[in-house]
Write an enzyme that holds these catalytic residues in place. Structure first.
Site, PDB file in Angstrom:
ATOM      1  N   GLY A 129       0.775  -1.143   0.037  1.00  0.00           N
ATOM      2  CA  GLY A 129       0.050   0.022  -0.139  1.00  0.00           C
ATOM      3  C   GLY A 129       0.692   1.277   0.051  1.00  0.00           C
ATOM      4  O   GLY A 129       0.285   2.480   0.213  1.00  0.00           O
ATOM      5  N   ASP A 255     -10.075   2.267 -15.654  1.00  0.00           N
ATOM      6  CA  ASP A 255     -10.193   2.900 -14.019  1.00  0.00           C
ATOM      7  C   ASP A 255      -9.142   4.223 -14.130  1.00  0.00           C
ATOM      8  O   ASP A 255      -9.491   4.721 -13.033  1.00  0.00           O
ATOM      9  CB  ASP A 255      -9.632   1.744 -13.406  1.00  0.00           C
ATOM     10  CG  ASP A 255      -8.246   1.211 -13.770  1.00  0.00           C
ATOM     11  OD1 ASP A 255      -8.230   0.480 -14.718  1.00  0.00           O
ATOM     12  OD2 ASP A 255      -7.456   1.398 -13.076  1.00  0.00           O
TER      13      ASP A 255
END
Length: 500
Positions: A129, A255
């Site tokens: 992340g 996206d």
């Protein structure tokens, strides 16, 4: 007073925005603030750099969210993507906006969004992340450059250094960072794809209404065809801007296509140095799907995928819905071609104005194609070629162009260009004015930017700051910045990486 953030999107669509907390290490500090952008947003740049500012930028104790979306990635559908390393901090109403009550998306607002801020429910297996500090700074520079060049784009508000080290391009660890960015919203084509796959008709109708209300309040808030047409027009104009600047986005998955028409998520992007219509820089685009020449066609393909998410909302009769959507999508090519012709015409000093007829537009478009063919044959520096044309016009000679093209090709090409300028009524003064305002001196040269990013990893931010100042004023030549004007000799070997 701490600025107020709202959550009209997350509150309206709780199944599309999952409450998630970012991971902000204790050693984190704000090391750069975009002062001009902060001023535009009505924020105190000095306060943003304080501990209280850091807490506000990263969500403090308030709700933050990871957004859900799907995406066609390199042509293959990934049903569930979402923010795997990003968090929506909130929506900041813009100063002076009086169009709606607080908490209503009709009031102009922007998203405050973190990138590299830790794991979420959407993180892929094995992900941490995080984002390398170099990737954070790359998005800063590209966003500031595109903005200064007149391209609708998300922009960085701040850079946060976390004190952590992560591994990405090599076994050696590199410093991590968090990007604080601002965008009109983070609604994407992929958002509508996710809603189509997971939600019912009522929610999707509300999503169409929300998108229209927030981004296109002048249109009918209940007509999905209006939304399709508006997004198609904005995307056509956006890609025309990219093409006129020699910009290759690199990852035009659905996206990464925003409903607002802004450029978002430019990781392995690049500006072309030695021109080729087949220019591709991303290390992961091995088939060249998103090469320079493919960007208009791929964008239209992405819009067709967007249209598919709206068909049952457009009409109960599937055949009629397809017919209506196809008619709207057919407008893309004309919008794109008109925008691209006008942008390149300005770079060439041709004054099309608002009333140029179709025959004139066609003639100019044909000359633009001839120009790009010539640039490709000689692998000309894209930005440098158009700037040489501008500089030669200033001194009324063709010395630079002759050195680039050769004397006879330059004279032949210039003769045809001057005929077109005369036919459109462009005086020498007007031609120079157009070129001066559309042909930058400074862009983020790929290897120059890469070298600055390597420096920033060692704690030396001076080269990146210097580059930012240059690209923020791209049309004004500055003594001492000569090295930023040209591409280094080895630029043809450049490959870009998606660092995050």
């Amino acid at each position: 007073m701490t600025p107020t953030l709202e959550h009209t999107y997350a509150c309206t669509f709780p199944t599309l925005a999952t409450e998630q907390r970012p991971t902000i290490p204790a050693e984190s500090r704000v090391t750069w603030v975009n002062e001009p952008l902060a001023q535009e947003l009505g924020l105190d740049a000095a306060w943003l750099a304080t501990n209280n500012g850091l807490a506000w930028l990263t969500g403090g104790s308030a709700e933050t969210y990871a957004l859900a979306y799907s995406g066609f990635q390199f042509g293959q559908l990934s049903p569930v993507l979402g923010d795997g390393r990003a968090h929506l901090v909130g929506e900041l109403p813009l100063p002076g906006a009086e169009l709606g009550a607080s908490g209503n998306p009709t009031q102009p607002r922007v998203d405050l969004h973190l990138k590299g801020s830790g794991l979420t429910n959407f993180s892929r297996p094995g992900s941490d992340g995080k984002a390398p500090l170099s990737a954070v700074w790359r998005e800063v520079v590209i966003g500031e450059s595109l903005h200064a060049l007149g391209v609708p784009t998300s922009r960085a508000l701040a850079v946060i250094e976390t004190g952590e080290y992560i591994r990405r391009r090599s076994p050696m660890p590199e410093p991590a960072g968090i990007l604080v960015r601002v965008a009109s919203s983070h609604l994407r084509v992929g958002t509508f794809q996710y809603a189509q796959l997971t939600e019912g008709e009522e929610l999707r109708k509300n999503l169409v209404n929300y998108a229209l209300t927030r981004h296109y309040p002048h249109l009918n808030a209940e007509n999905p065809l209006d939304l399709l047409r508006a997004v198609s027009k904005q995307q056509a104009q956006l890609v025309a801007h990219w093409m006129s600047l020699g910009f290759v986005h690199g990852v035009l998955n659905t996206d990464n296509v925003s409903i607002s028409g802004q450029a978002i998520d430019f990781g392995p992007c690049a500006f072309i140095d030695g021109f080729s219509r087949d220019a591709v820089y991303s290390s992961i685009d091995r088939q060249g799907r998103y090469k320079y020449r493919n960007q208009p066609g791929v964008t239209q393909w992405n819009l067709a995928r967007f249209a598919e998410t709206l068909l049952d909302l457009i009409d109960d009769d599937p055949n009629k819905a397809v017919h209506l959507a196809t008619d709207v999508l057919a407008e893309f090519e004309e919008t794109y071609q008109d925008a691209c012709t006008r942008l390149f015409a300005a770079k060439l000093g041709i004054d099309l104005g608002e009333s140029a007829d179709g025959q004139t537009l066609d003639k100019v478009a044909a000359f633009i194609e001839k120009t790009l063919d010539l640039a490709g044959e000689k692998t000309l520096d894209f930005t440098g070629f158009f700037r040489a044309l501008t500089d030669d016009a200033e001194v009324q000679n063709s010395e630079k162009l002759q050195s680039l093209l050769g004397q006879e090709p330059a004279e032949t090409w210039l003769a045809e260009l001057n005929r077109l300028r005369a036919e459109t009524g462009a005086s020498p003064e007007k031609s120079y004015q157009l070129m001066q305002g559309n042909n930058p001196v400074y862009i983020p040269r790929n290897l120059t930017l890469d070298a600055a990013l390597r420096k920033v990893e060692t704690g030396d931010a001076e080269p990146i700051q210097r580059l930012i100042e240059a690209v923020r004023n791209p049309y004004t030549r500055v003594v001492g910045n000569e090295d930023l004007e040209q591409a280094p000799d080895s630029s043809r070997f450049f490959t870009s990486f998606c660092g995050t």
